[in-house]
Design a protein around this motif. Structure first.
Motif, short mmCIF file in Angstrom:
data_model
loop_
_atom_site.label_atom_id
_atom_site.label_comp_id
_atom_site.label_asym_id
_atom_site.label_seq_id
_atom_site.Cartn_x
_atom_site.Cartn_y
_atom_site.Cartn_z
N SER A 180 -64.98 -14.10 30.04
CA SER A 180 -65.60 -12.89 29.47
C SER A 180 -64.60 -12.14 28.59
CB SER A 180 -66.10 -11.97 30.58
OG SER A 180 -67.02 -12.63 31.43
N GLY A 231 -59.99 -1.86 30.62
CA GLY A 231 -60.60 -2.94 29.85
C GLY A 231 -60.80 -4.19 30.70
N GLU A 265 -71.79 -10.51 35.44
CA GLU A 265 -72.02 -9.10 35.09
C GLU A 265 -72.71 -8.36 36.23
OE1 GLU A 265 -72.38 -5.48 32.92
OE2 GLU A 265 -71.00 -7.19 32.92
N SER A 309 -63.65 -4.04 33.12
CA SER A 309 -64.98 -4.20 32.52
C SER A 309 -65.39 -5.67 32.39
CB SER A 309 -65.01 -3.54 31.13
OG SER A 309 -64.26 -4.29 30.19
N VAL A 310 -64.45 -6.60 32.60
CA VAL A 310 -64.78 -8.03 32.43
C VAL A 310 -64.42 -8.86 33.66
CG1 VAL A 310 -64.64 -8.06 29.90
CG2 VAL A 310 -62.55 -8.38 31.25
N GLY A 335 -63.79 -8.73 26.52
CA GLY A 335 -64.18 -7.33 26.47
C GLY A 335 -64.02 -6.75 25.08
#
Length: 618
Positions: free
Chosen positions: A271, A307, A345, A310-311, A273
């Motif tokens: 993933s 950051g 997610e 978030s992933v 970001g």
């Protein structure tokens, strides 16, 4: 601090050779990951700037040398990884590092040496070390570390004599108990390393619009949460922009989300970001030095940490992770199976909710019921996604069971001989990877079981010994042919050997795909057998799941808006209706070339009865 103009980035023959070497390593790793992983998907790749230098900060570092390769095969831009200088000495890893123009990092722990004599804490001071038969003047310098064990390390402020040193900070009472032994304790000296040369190389590389990859957690680990990030990437970013004022540098967080990182034929999601832009004020504060430099660095470090959050999925412990994963499976966000990147997610969003509501009595009760449900599944030998498949009528279930047993026997007749022939590689990979696992665990203070080294060593063993084993079988085949046809000339025999050597990996991969289907069929027998042998228990399990699913969905829909500003219970349903395998934001392993596409090897159509039983989204 002086500033420098951006260096010229004109292309040269050396740049072309470097690009070719990079593509060679990249494509080689694509083949390796195609074999090792069943599926790799990506998300957020479209956010990566392709016209600006980037610092890719990657976490969690869960798979040792595999992790840089996962970024390499999914990133749209070429980069130079930062790699421990000690790894350049390894044959395969070192060769790959040089081809990738990796930047060597001298790690102090790699230079550690056994200290003479033994040390103990002074009886009247917590910041004085006394030596017994030590040679502090010869072996120890200011800023060096005295390492007592995996967790206890103290920094030397001043070497007072061959048998006395003052520490930078007093030790705690807990650590003092370890050091207060009359006979002293053995120790290692970990030298302080000046990293100015490293930072200069990184600054110049970024100044030439080249990207780098760094793992800010430091070494690899197998913990379910992110380790504290080291400040290196923030210092590198601010230092490069201070040195080159016109540099437009981005920091790109990359999350490596493995479902079973150490297992053969598992799945992964890489993933990407949103890129982090660096405020010019932070650069100016950095250039002023002192407290302003520390504050600027700290702010950028925090931006990087947010950051990465978030992933990535960061659970406080494995028990919480199991509860969160089970709750995610039982939640009903869409009427169809989610893609792997959507699963990641949803896990991440569930974790955010867990962090906020874990002390809520409703969540505590749901967690208790989820654990009980998991125990029930374990008792019946089922997985959650198999529960609904127990609803088949008894007669139909019996018919399906017989068909699947026949299919399994058919595939076993093909896969078993191949497994036996390749068992030397399998057994050797298991043996060596377990040895490396024990070594890694003994030398680390953060690893739980050191599973982070398993995949790397399984792959390395296969790379070295698989060609040798295939060559051995090729020579044996040629020998048999020569006995059967003694008049064949040497040229034909060599041709037979080479042909057999080349064909074997392709045949093995084809059989691997068939064997994989056989494993899926074997896993699918559980719910069908339960439907036949104990339909009442199967019904009770389905009712248990249905009630728990309703309770979780109801709570999430109620509490979700409090935990997430962008909460939308229909989000995944809408994404599912727009699902397109050619999307630029996600791609499967089938996009990685001839072998990885392997549609010509996709034999699922032979065994439609197993549909969907290969789920590993945990």
């Amino acid at each position: 601090m002086s500033t420098t103009k951006l260096p010229s980035t004109s292309h040269t023959g050396q740049d072309f050779q470097s690009a070719l070497a990079y593509e060679f390593v990249k494509n080689s790793f694509k083949v390796i990951t195609t074999i090792f992983f069943r599926e790799i998907r990506t998300s957020g790749v479209h956010q990566v700037p392709t016209d600006k230098p980037c610092i890719f900060i990657v976490a969690p570092h869960a798979n040792q040398f595999v992790d840089p390769g996962m970024v390499m095969i999914t990133s749209p831009v070429q980069f130079s990884p930062l790699m421990a200088a000690s790894q350049f000495k390894r044959h395969i890893i070192g060769t790959a590092a040089r081809l990738l123009n990796a930047i060597p990092v001298i790690r102090p722990q790699d230079l550690a040496s056994a200290g003479a004599g033994s040390v103990r804490l002074s009886s009247d001071r917590l910041d004085i070390l006394e030596g017994i038969d030590t040679k502090f003047k010869e072996q120890v310098h200011p800023r060096d570390l005295i390492s007592i064990n995996k967790t206890l390390k103290v920094q030397v402020e001043e070497v007072m004599s061959d048998s006395r040193a003052r520490l930078a900070t007093p030790v705690t009472e807990a650590d003092a108990s370890v050091l207060r032994k009359d006979e002293g304790v053995k120790y290692k000296v970990v030298p302080h390393v000046n990293q100015h040369d490293l930072f200069d190389k990184v600054h110049d590389s970024l100044g030439q619009s080249r990207s780098i990859v760094i793992f800010p957690e430091g070494g690899s680990h197998d913990r379910p949460e992110l380790l504290p990030l080291k400040v290196g990437f923030a210092l590198m970013a601010l230092g490069a922009m201070a040195k080159y004022p016109d540099l437009d540098l981005k920091i790109v967080p990359v999350g490596l989300n493995y479902f079973h990182p150490h297992r053969f034929r598992s799945r992964a999601v890489v993933s990407y970001g949103a890129p982090i832009s660096i405020d010019r004020k932070l650069v100016e504060d950095f250039k002023h030095g002192g407290d302003e430099k520390r504050e600027a660095t700290s702010k950028l470090l925090n931006l990087g940490r947010e950051g990465l959050k978030s992933v990535t999925v960061n659970a406080p412990d494995y028990d919480a992770l199991l509860v969160i994963q089970a709750a995610r499976r039982l939640y009903r966000p869409a009427n169809r199976k989610l893609r792997l990147e959507q699963v990641v997610e949803l896990n991440r969003r569930f974790l955010i909710g867990w962090t906020q509501f874990k002390d809520d009595p409703r969540v505590i009760e749901l967690a208790r019921k989820i654990r009980a449900y998991n125990q029930t599944l374990k008792y019946f030998g089922l997985r959650d996604h198999q529960v609904e498949k127990t609803s088949t009528a008894t007669l139909n279930a019996a018919k399906t069971l017989l068909i699947r047993i026949f299919e399994l026997a058919l595939l076993a007749s093909i896969g078993l001989p191949a497994t036996i022939l390749n068992s030397p590689i399998i057994l050797l990979a298991i043996y060596i990877s377990q040895i490396k696992q024990k070594e890694a665990l003994a030398n680390s203070s953060v690893k739980i079981a050191a599973r982070d080294v398993l995949a790397t060593w399984k792959i390395l063993v296969a790379i070295v010994f698989a060609p040798l084993l295939f060559l051995f079988y090729s020579v044996v085949l040629t020998y048999v042919v020569n006995i059967r046809y003694p008049n064949l000339n040497v040229g034909y025999l060599i041709l037979i050997t080479l042909a057999a050597w080349i064909i074997q990996p392709i045949v093995y991969f084809s059989i691997l795909r068939l064997t994989e289907n056989g494993i899926d069929i074997y896993k699918s027998l559980g719910p069908v057998f339960l439907a036949v042998s104990d339909p009442d228990a199967a019904k009770g399990l389905r009712i248990m799941r249905e009630k728990l699913s309703e309770a979780i969905t109801s709570f999430v829909d109620e509490a979700g808006p409090q935990a997430l500003e962008d909460f939308d219970p229909t989000r995944f349903e809408r994404e599912a209706t727009n699902d397109d395998s050619s999307s630029t934001s996600s791609k499967s392993n089938s996009g990685f070339g001839l072998l990885s596409g392997a549609n010509w090897l996709d034999d699922k159509w032979l065994f439609q009865a197993i549909g969907g039983d290969s789920d590993e989204s945990d």
